[in-house]
Scaffold this active site. Structure first.
Site, short mmCIF file in Angstrom:
data_model
loop_
_atom_site.label_atom_id
_atom_site.label_comp_id
_atom_site.label_asym_id
_atom_site.label_seq_id
_atom_site.Cartn_x
_atom_site.Cartn_y
_atom_site.Cartn_z
N GLU A 157 5.49 -3.26 -53.35
CA GLU A 157 5.98 -2.46 -51.79
C GLU A 157 4.85 -1.49 -51.78
OE1 GLU A 157 7.86 1.03 -50.72
OE2 GLU A 157 9.71 -0.14 -50.26
N SER A 181 10.99 2.65 -54.54
CA SER A 181 10.84 1.13 -54.86
C SER A 181 9.46 0.67 -55.12
CB SER A 181 11.56 0.21 -53.90
OG SER A 181 12.87 0.60 -53.75
N ARG A 218 9.93 -3.88 -44.56
CA ARG A 218 8.80 -3.02 -45.14
C ARG A 218 7.57 -3.75 -44.73
NH1 ARG A 218 12.97 -0.82 -46.45
NH2 ARG A 218 13.40 0.16 -48.36
P1 FAD Z 1 1.48 7.74 -47.56
O1 FAD Z 1 1.86 7.18 -49.24
O2 FAD Z 1 0.74 8.95 -47.76
O3 FAD Z 1 0.67 6.58 -47.03
C1 FAD Z 1 1.07 5.20 -47.04
C2 FAD Z 1 0.30 4.11 -46.18
O4 FAD Z 1 0.12 4.83 -44.75
C3 FAD Z 1 -1.15 4.23 -46.69
O5 FAD Z 1 -1.62 3.17 -46.37
C4 FAD Z 1 -1.87 5.42 -45.86
O6 FAD Z 1 -3.15 5.28 -45.72
C5 FAD Z 1 -1.08 5.06 -44.35
N1 FAD Z 1 -0.92 6.05 -43.44
C6 FAD Z 1 -0.39 7.34 -43.51
N2 FAD Z 1 -0.36 8.29 -42.83
C7 FAD Z 1 -1.04 7.71 -41.76
C8 FAD Z 1 -1.46 7.82 -40.29
N3 FAD Z 1 -1.30 9.07 -39.76
N4 FAD Z 1 -1.94 6.73 -39.51
C9 FAD Z 1 -2.56 5.70 -40.21
N5 FAD Z 1 -2.15 5.37 -41.43
C10 FAD Z 1 -1.53 6.33 -42.25
N6 FAD Z 1 10.51 4.00 -48.27
C11 FAD Z 1 11.56 3.41 -47.56
O7 FAD Z 1 11.27 2.69 -46.61
N7 FAD Z 1 13.06 3.62 -47.72
C12 FAD Z 1 13.27 4.43 -48.70
O8 FAD Z 1 14.66 4.42 -48.95
C13 FAD Z 1 12.21 5.08 -49.72
N8 FAD Z 1 12.80 5.74 -50.75
C14 FAD Z 1 11.82 6.43 -51.10
C15 FAD Z 1 12.02 7.24 -52.55
C16 FAD Z 1 11.31 8.11 -53.19
C17 FAD Z 1 11.74 9.02 -54.13
C18 FAD Z 1 9.84 7.85 -53.06
C19 FAD Z 1 8.95 8.68 -53.69
C20 FAD Z 1 9.30 7.01 -51.73
C21 FAD Z 1 10.35 6.32 -51.12
N9 FAD Z 1 10.12 5.36 -50.09
C22 FAD Z 1 11.08 4.80 -49.26
C23 FAD Z 1 8.65 5.29 -49.80
C24 FAD Z 1 7.84 6.45 -48.78
O9 FAD Z 1 8.65 7.43 -48.70
C25 FAD Z 1 7.54 5.67 -47.56
O10 FAD Z 1 6.79 4.55 -47.50
C26 FAD Z 1 6.87 6.69 -46.39
O11 FAD Z 1 7.02 6.18 -45.33
C27 FAD Z 1 5.39 6.82 -47.15
O12 FAD Z 1 4.77 8.05 -46.01
P2 FAD Z 1 3.86 8.94 -46.75
O13 FAD Z 1 3.60 9.97 -45.57
O14 FAD Z 1 4.01 9.55 -48.07
O15 FAD Z 1 2.74 7.83 -46.82
N1 EPU Z 2 20.54 -3.02 -59.16
C1 EPU Z 2 20.62 -3.22 -60.39
N2 EPU Z 2 19.92 -2.74 -61.45
C2 EPU Z 2 19.01 -1.60 -60.99
C3 EPU Z 2 19.08 -1.47 -59.72
C4 EPU Z 2 19.72 -1.96 -58.72
O1 EPU Z 2 21.61 -4.12 -60.96
O2 EPU Z 2 18.41 -1.07 -62.06
C5 EPU Z 2 21.60 -3.58 -58.18
C6 EPU Z 2 22.60 -2.81 -57.65
O3 EPU Z 2 23.37 -2.69 -58.51
C7 EPU Z 2 22.74 -3.35 -56.29
C8 EPU Z 2 21.49 -3.93 -55.91
O4 EPU Z 2 20.57 -4.08 -56.97
O5 EPU Z 2 23.80 -4.34 -56.37
C9 EPU Z 2 20.70 -3.02 -54.69
O6 EPU Z 2 20.57 -1.70 -55.37
P1 EPU Z 2 20.54 -0.37 -54.37
O7 EPU Z 2 21.63 -0.36 -53.61
O8 EPU Z 2 20.19 0.60 -55.39
O9 EPU Z 2 19.34 -0.67 -53.42
P2 EPU Z 2 17.63 -1.49 -53.66
O10 EPU Z 2 17.95 -2.79 -53.02
O11 EPU Z 2 17.34 -1.29 -55.26
C10 EPU Z 2 16.77 -0.71 -51.45
C11 EPU Z 2 15.32 -0.08 -51.15
C12 EPU Z 2 15.57 1.36 -51.10
C13 EPU Z 2 16.45 2.04 -50.19
C14 EPU Z 2 17.99 1.32 -50.94
C15 EPU Z 2 19.13 1.79 -49.91
C16 EPU Z 2 13.83 -1.82 -51.18
C17 EPU Z 2 12.67 -2.33 -51.94
N3 EPU Z 2 14.55 -0.90 -51.62
O12 EPU Z 2 16.92 -0.59 -52.73
O13 EPU Z 2 14.22 1.84 -50.51
O14 EPU Z 2 16.60 3.24 -50.42
O15 EPU Z 2 18.01 -0.15 -50.90
O16 EPU Z 2 19.04 1.38 -48.80
O17 EPU Z 2 14.10 -2.27 -50.12
C18 EPU Z 2 11.88 2.48 -51.15
O18 EPU Z 2 11.75 1.53 -50.36
O19 EPU Z 2 11.12 2.90 -51.62
C19 EPU Z 2 13.39 2.66 -51.47
C20 EPU Z 2 13.79 3.30 -52.23
#
Ligand code: FAD
Ligand code: EPU
Length: 342
Positions: free
Chosen positions: A338, A243, A170
């Site tokens: 994050e 997250s 991240r």
């Molecule tokens: P924004 O929120 O619009 O911007 C994020 C940052 O990037 C800001 O600082 C912004 O200024 C900068 N930025 C944006 N575009 C540019 C550009 N073109 N040039 C320079 N700077 C820029 N993340 C994960 O890693 N794994 C996950 O599994 C994951 N799951 C998610 C699930 C949900 C339901 C949600 C809501 C979010 C999740 N995220 C996850 C977080 C998010 O989706 C990512 O961080 C994504 O890359 C953000 O993209 P964005 O375009 O919305 O960025």
């Molecule tokens: N867990 C709990 N309680 C909860 C949530 C999770 O006990 O309420 C436990 C689960 O049972 C499991 C562990 O925590 O043992 C990990 O949970 P999960 O697999 O749901 O993944 P996570 O670590 O919570 C991370 C990323 C997610 C990504 C998933 C899948 C981070 C900060 N988050 O979540 O990314 O989608 O793994 O790879 O690394 C994001 O960055 O926004 C994001 C959603």
């Protein structure tokens, strides 16, 4: 490029539609880039602008805690292109404003391997390197080839190859030393023509069995979409930014001590260190499903903070602070956001 392109600036605009937390804050000034030809004009605007400038993609990784007293630039440049290929690899470039999942599904449909585990992550292609997005055993650094960016200070166009991005969990150089210094214009990925699937997460294999599909780029993408839909709230229905905290990384010694107190604490090897599950730590502190006004902790995933409708960014932020304090006091572990707090 057309140097006379005029940028339309809007004033006092609500950012509610532009952030997935649904925070109803205002931007003093707001502009959108939809074509590369507008970049010279945007750079001129930024160089003259007195006040902070913030780029927004999909707004899915930001928490606004107050009105933004500056210029928000929404990046909406579109386009996906195969820029090169050889026997083994295909090089696919996405413009910064392209929706991330549209980009992934473009590759999945053509059986290009490497991004399928990152299906359904919200946001845009241009933001994907900022925090080296990751899920289900894969991070973009695994297939990242290069990105094009422009310096806001000098106007110089520059390519960054993987080694220059300092990708970590991240994290990247764009979140640290070069924060706010470059506009990312496009990102190119190197994908495999003969895909090697990553089904190391048990949940993927179980889901493939449940849907009765053999592993392939397409079926893994479908399985990931199903898993994500069952676990994570859809921002269109419930405001959130995924997250809220990173999973904390601790030394082996700290882990062993915690494991003796809490046998079976979820943990993953991360190099010489150990990554703990922040969601588990938060749930153990009793926060899962907690609600204060319209701010809350998601009922199915304690790592996700939510806005039930009209929570202010400050309410969500103060909830996050309370969670940090309680996890610190129960486990001695420091959680870090994050999400970008603005
Ligand atoms: P924004 O929120 O619009 O911007 C994020 C940052 O990037 C800001 O600082 C912004 O200024 C900068 N930025 C944006 N575009 C540019 C550009 N073109 N040039 C320079 N700077 C820029 N993340 C994960 O890693 N794994 C996950 O599994 C994951 N799951 C998610 C699930 C949900 C339901 C949600 C809501 C979010 C999740 N995220 C996850 C977080 C998010 O989706 C990512 O961080 C994504 O890359 C953000 O993209 P964005 O375009 O919305 O960025
Ligand atoms: N867990 C709990 N309680 C909860 C949530 C999770 O006990 O309420 C436990 C689960 O049972 C499991 C562990 O925590 O043992 C990990 O949970 P999960 O697999 O749901 O993944 P996570 O670590 O919570 C991370 C990323 C997610 C990504 C998933 C899948 C981070 C900060 N988050 O979540 O990314 O989608 O793994 O790879 O690394 C994001 O960055 O926004 C994001 C959603």
């Amino acid at each position: 490029m057309n140097s006379t392109t005029a940028i339309n600036i809007l004033h006092n605009i609500s950012l509610r539609p532009f952030n997935t937390f649904g925070m109803d804050v205002k931007a003093k000034d707001f502009a959108e880039i939809s074509a590369e030809t507008e970049i010279p004009a945007i750079l001129r605007l930024i160089s003259r602008y007195e006040g902070p400038v913030l780029f927004l993609g999909g707004g899915s990784n930001v928490l606004f805690t107050q009105d933004f007293n500056g210029l928000v630039i929404k990046v909406s440049t579109k386009g996906i292109e195969i820029v090169d290929q050889d026997d083994e690899y295909v090089y696919v470039r996405g413009m910064a404003g392209e929706n991330w999942d549209d980009f992934v599904q473009y590759c999945v449909k053509r059986n290009y391997g490497g991004l399928e585990n990152l299906s359904l992550i919200p946001g845009n292609v241009g933001s994907s390197p900022i925090q080296n997005i990751g899920a289900y055993g894969v991070e973009i650094k695994d297939t990242f080839y290069m990105l094009d960016a422009v310096s806001l200070r000098t106007g110089e166009f520059r390519e960054f190859i993987a080694g220059e991005c300092e990708f970590g969990y991240r994290s990247s150089v764009f979140k640290h030393e070069l924060k706010g210094q470059y506009l990312i214009l496009s990102v190119t990925f190197r994908l495999k023509k003969r895909p090697v699937l990553n089904t190391s997460y048990g949940a993927i294999t179980a889901e493939l069995e449940a849907i009765g599909e053999a592993p392939s780029v397409k079926s893994v993408a479908s399985a990931i979409c199903n898993i994500r839909r069952s676990k994570l709230p859809d921002p269109l229905e419930l405001g959130n930014a995924g997250s809220f905290f990173k999973n904390p990384v601790v030394s082996q010694a700290v882990y062993l001590e915690l494991n003796s107190l809490y046998p079976g604490i979820p943990a993953y090897q991360a190099g010489d260190d150990v990554k703990l599950a922040a969601g588990w730590l938060i749930e153990q502190c009793g926060w899962k499903g907690f609600r204060e006004g319209d701010a809350g902790v998601h009922t199915r995933q304690a790592l996700v903070l939510v806005n039930y409708g009209n929570a202010s960014g400050n309410l969500v932020y103060s909830l996050a602070q309370k969670i940090i304090e309680s996890v610190k006091s129960k486990f001695g572990v420091q959680l870090e956001p994050e999400v970008n707090i603005i």
